[in-house]
Every structure is written in structure tokens, then in C-alpha cells.
Design a protein around this motif. Sequence first.
Motif, PDB file in Angstrom:
ATOM      1  N   LYS A 206      64.518  60.013  76.214  1.00 34.23           N
ATOM      2  CA  LYS A 206      63.591  59.706  77.198  1.00 34.23           C
ATOM      3  C   LYS A 206      62.686  60.957  78.699  1.00 34.23           C
ATOM      4  N   TYR A 207      61.894  60.702  78.550  1.00 29.85           N
ATOM      5  CA  TYR A 207      61.373  61.628  79.584  1.00 29.85           C
ATOM      6  C   TYR A 207      61.725  61.263  81.574  1.00 29.85           C
ATOM      7  N   SER A 208      61.884  61.680  81.787  1.00 28.79           N
ATOM      8  CA  SER A 208      62.334  60.995  83.156  1.00 28.79           C
ATOM      9  C   SER A 208      61.853  62.580  84.503  1.00 28.79           C
ATOM     10  N   CYS A 209      60.587  61.737  86.009  1.00 26.74           N
ATOM     11  CA  CYS A 209      60.453  62.862  86.636  1.00 26.74           C
ATOM     12  C   CYS A 209      61.703  62.913  87.726  1.00 26.74           C
ATOM     13  N   GLU A 210      61.996  63.438  88.480  1.00 22.56           N
ATOM     14  CA  GLU A 210      62.727  63.246  90.121  1.00 22.56           C
ATOM     15  C   GLU A 210      62.649  62.124  90.529  1.00 22.56           C
TER      16      GLU A 210
ATOM     17  N   GLU B  86      53.438  60.670  86.465  1.00 21.83           N
ATOM     18  CA  GLU B  86      53.996  62.270  86.960  1.00 21.83           C
ATOM     19  C   GLU B  86      54.969  63.153  86.081  1.00 21.83           C
ATOM     20  N   LEU B  87      54.242  64.369  86.178  1.00 18.73           N
ATOM     21  CA  LEU B  87      54.986  65.094  85.534  1.00 18.73           C
ATOM     22  C   LEU B  87      56.706  64.784  84.486  1.00 18.73           C
ATOM     23  N   ALA B  88      57.390  64.890  84.074  1.00 18.87           N
ATOM     24  CA  ALA B  88      58.680  65.158  83.296  1.00 18.87           C
ATOM     25  C   ALA B  88      59.549  66.606  83.777  1.00 18.87           C
ATOM     26  N   THR B  89      61.003  66.075  84.488  1.00 23.14           N
ATOM     27  CA  THR B  89      61.380  67.318  85.003  1.00 23.14           C
ATOM     28  C   THR B  89      62.439  67.215  84.123  1.00 23.14           C
ATOM     29  N   TYR B  90      63.141  65.742  83.581  1.00 25.23           N
ATOM     30  CA  TYR B  90      64.430  66.390  82.954  1.00 25.23           C
ATOM     31  C   TYR B  90      63.417  65.292  81.209  1.00 25.23           C
ATOM     32  N   ILE B  91      65.022  65.398  80.412  1.00 25.45           N
ATOM     33  CA  ILE B  91      64.497  65.025  79.055  1.00 25.45           C
ATOM     34  C   ILE B  91      66.395  64.417  78.863  1.00 25.45           C
ATOM     35  N   VAL B  92      66.400  62.992  78.797  1.00 22.01           N
ATOM     36  CA  VAL B  92      67.417  62.511  78.449  1.00 22.01           C
ATOM     37  C   VAL B  92      67.904  62.192  76.815  1.00 22.01           C
ATOM     38  N   SER B  93      68.952  61.892  76.640  1.00 25.85           N
ATOM     39  CA  SER B  93      69.036  61.932  75.155  1.00 25.85           C
ATOM     40  C   SER B  93      70.256  61.648  74.823  1.00 25.85           C
ATOM     41  N   SER B  94      70.705  61.623  73.630  1.00 28.31           N
ATOM     42  CA  SER B  94      72.117  61.517  72.731  1.00 28.31           C
ATOM     43  C   SER B  94      71.896  62.424  71.362  1.00 28.31           C
ATOM     44  N   LYS B  95      73.221  63.362  71.490  1.00 28.93           N
ATOM     45  CA  LYS B  95      73.348  64.707  71.574  1.00 28.93           C
ATOM     46  C   LYS B  95      74.512  64.388  70.229  1.00 28.93           C
TER      47      LYS B  95
END
Length: 54
Positions: free
Chosen positions: A3-7, A45-54
Amino acid sequence: MKKYSCETHIDHALDMHVAETEEYPMMDMLKEEEKLSTKCSYCKELATYIVSSK
């Protein structure tokens, strides 16, 4: 799952990741060149972060 996320939506993205996958999420900053074209998964909005499983 990524998932991509803004602030604004980072807390929501982390919570949703845990709810959907039951795994601890990893949060990384997007590279500068990725920020130019990647939109937040929850708004326009433009994304700042990527949330994922690693």
C-alpha cells in the motif's frame, strides 16, 4: 501486499495492513523518483511511504 501512503494516511495504512494480513508491517520511504508518480492508496495526494510485508 503493498500500500502506498501520504503523510496523512500512514497510520490508517499501517492499521489496515495488520487487519488484512495479520503480519507486522514494514514502512519505508519512497525514493525521490518514485514520489513523482505514485499516488496514495487512500486519496489523490502523492505517496511518501510504502507499507508492505517483507
